[in-house]
Design a protein around this motif. Structure first.
Motif, short mmCIF file in Angstrom:
data_model
loop_
_atom_site.label_atom_id
_atom_site.label_comp_id
_atom_site.label_asym_id
_atom_site.label_seq_id
_atom_site.Cartn_x
_atom_site.Cartn_y
_atom_site.Cartn_z
N UNK A 132 49.94 12.28 1.07
CA UNK A 132 51.06 11.61 0.40
C UNK A 132 52.09 11.10 1.40
N UNK A 133 52.33 11.87 2.46
CA UNK A 133 53.46 11.59 3.35
C UNK A 133 53.12 10.66 4.51
N UNK A 134 51.83 10.55 4.88
CA UNK A 134 51.47 9.81 6.08
C UNK A 134 50.53 8.65 5.76
N UNK A 135 50.55 7.66 6.64
CA UNK A 135 49.67 6.51 6.47
C UNK A 135 48.25 6.85 6.89
N UNK A 136 48.09 7.61 7.98
CA UNK A 136 46.76 8.02 8.45
C UNK A 136 46.73 9.55 8.50
N UNK A 137 45.73 10.13 7.84
CA UNK A 137 45.59 11.58 7.78
C UNK A 137 44.19 11.97 8.21
N UNK A 138 44.09 13.00 9.05
CA UNK A 138 42.81 13.54 9.47
C UNK A 138 42.60 14.90 8.82
N UNK A 139 41.45 15.10 8.20
CA UNK A 139 41.07 16.40 7.64
C UNK A 139 39.85 16.91 8.38
N UNK A 140 40.03 17.97 9.16
CA UNK A 140 38.97 18.48 10.04
C UNK A 140 38.65 19.91 9.63
N UNK A 141 37.38 20.17 9.35
CA UNK A 141 37.00 21.52 8.94
C UNK A 141 35.54 21.59 8.55
N UNK A 142 35.04 22.80 8.30
CA UNK A 142 33.61 22.97 8.00
C UNK A 142 33.23 22.47 6.61
N UNK A 143 31.94 22.50 6.35
CA UNK A 143 31.42 22.05 5.06
C UNK A 143 31.99 22.90 3.94
N UNK A 144 32.29 22.23 2.80
CA UNK A 144 32.72 22.95 1.62
C UNK A 144 34.20 23.21 1.51
N UNK A 145 34.99 22.67 2.44
CA UNK A 145 36.44 22.91 2.40
C UNK A 145 37.18 21.85 1.59
N UNK A 146 36.46 20.91 0.98
CA UNK A 146 37.10 19.93 0.10
C UNK A 146 37.74 18.76 0.81
N UNK A 147 37.42 18.55 2.08
CA UNK A 147 38.04 17.46 2.85
C UNK A 147 37.84 16.11 2.18
N UNK A 148 36.58 15.77 1.94
CA UNK A 148 36.25 14.47 1.37
C UNK A 148 36.58 14.43 -0.12
N UNK A 149 36.30 15.49 -0.83
CA UNK A 149 36.50 15.53 -2.27
C UNK A 149 37.96 15.32 -2.63
N UNK A 150 38.86 16.03 -1.95
CA UNK A 150 40.29 15.88 -2.23
C UNK A 150 40.80 14.51 -1.82
N UNK A 151 40.28 13.99 -0.70
CA UNK A 151 40.68 12.64 -0.27
C UNK A 151 40.27 11.60 -1.30
#
Length: 350
Positions: free
Chosen positions: A146-165
């Motif tokens: 919400x707060x940034x133009x570019x956000x990186x989500x780094x973490x292992x499988x199953x942590x919801x990185x892509x799903x939440x994005x």
């Protein structure tokens, strides 16, 4: 409402000798009458059993009054746990054993955020199902988008990185903050096997992009997806298709970013146009690039350190929201990798 009563002091000794007594206290928590005790304590007192196993305290229930006896610190934590669960129930959510465990984990971590606020944040609702963050790091990741133009989500499988994005992307499209969603992946593994797959280039790449389509079906009515794809409102394409474009008024997600080279990462980030957001997700422990090729995701944080309006968010095994065994598998692999990277005493690293 809580009633406190001093309890008989107890003594603790490991060798039979006298030791300082450890005073215990007894508190009684009155649960509001509006709260269904089965919802709070679980079917067959499942949640109550979790609480009793998690704390060094005796818990007794009579009607809507819960009496807890133990050390003051443990008593205070039990009371906070019950208060958070009551707050979650009041929002209309169901409480499960997983909910109890996640609330307890956040309380043990002594975070500033209230667990009820984390677990009650509604990102998207579709067909009676709500998508919410389930851990503190997931909420911080969502807030960063919400707060940034570019956000990186780094973490292992199953942590919801892509799903939440993707949930945030659909939310932005529905609220008309963007005009389209663009989902992309570096087709590293697909590129190695394209010649063996039947059909056109699009049909060859489609199985590799299937996880993105699957997530879309959870968030948008399936019958509308073909229309949105045909109109270009949603685009799912390999990373190579991004070259030479400027993407305005778009929510752009780069998935599996650990399989980009530094040059591809630079190319992708410079596609950013006016009114757009970018979310980059990946797992630096699962790089499929040929040997000797650097991962763009591994070096990008060092390159962009100090650049404003970017956010790097790390998720861990504690944020895995698939089957609970997945979190244990991820943690076991992390431990194994750390042990393999450290030479044993007297052993020289080759």
């Amino acid at each position: 409402m809580t009633d406190a009563t001093p309890a008989t002091p107890t003594t603790a000794s490991t060798d039979g000798s006298a030791s300082q007594p450890k005073p215990t206290v007894k508190h009684t928590v009155s649960v509001p009458n509006s709260i269904n005790m089965v919802s709070l304590l679980g079917p067959g007192d499942e949640h109550l059993g979790l609480i009793e196993r998690a704390f060094d305290a005796d818990v007794h229930v009579r009607g809507n009054r819960i009496t807890v006896e133990g050390q003051p610190a443990e008593i205070a934590l039990v009371e906070r746990l019950l208060d958070e669960l009551v707050t979650i129930i009041r929002t209309g959510q169901g409480v499960t054993g997983e909910t109890v465990e996640r609330v307890l984990s956040m309380l043990r971590a002594e975070t500033t955020e209230r667990p009820a606020d984390v677990l009650s944040l509604n990102i998207l609702s579709n067909r009676g199902r709500s998508i919410r963050p389930k851990t503190l790091n997931q909420k911080r990741y969502v807030d960063a988008i919400d707060k940034h133009t570019i956000t990186f989500g780094i973490g292992p499988a199953g942590t919801g990185k892509t799903y939440l994005a993707m949930a945030k992307a659909v939310q932005a499209l529905q609220s008309k903050n963007v005009n389209r969603i663009i989902l992309t992946r570096p087709a590293v593994e697909a590129g190695e096997r394209l010649g063996f797959l039947p059909g056109t280039l699009s049909e060859k790449i489609d199985p590799y992009l299937r996880p993105l389509y699957d997530a879309l079906h959870d968030m948008i009515d399936p019958e509308t997806i073909p229309k949105l794809l045909a109109a270009g409102t949603i685009e799912v394409a390999p990373l190579a298709y991004m070259r030479g474009r400027t993407l305005n008024d778009s929510f752009i997600i780069l998935d599996e970013a650990q399989n980009t080279t530094p040059e591809q990462m630079k190319m992708f980030l410079t596609r950013l146009g006016f009114g757009s957001k970018i979310v980059v997700t990946g797992d630096v422990t699962q790089v499929d690039l040929p040997g000797g090729t650097k991962s763009g995701l591994r070096v990008v944080e060092e390159i962009l350190d100090g650049v404003e309006d970017l956010s790097f968010n790390r998720l861990s095994a504690q944020d895995v929201v698939r089957h609970r065994l997945v979190g244990k598998i991820v943690a076991a692999y992390d431990t194994f990798d750390a042990r393999a990277a450290s030479p044993r005493p007297g052993e020289r690293r080759p």
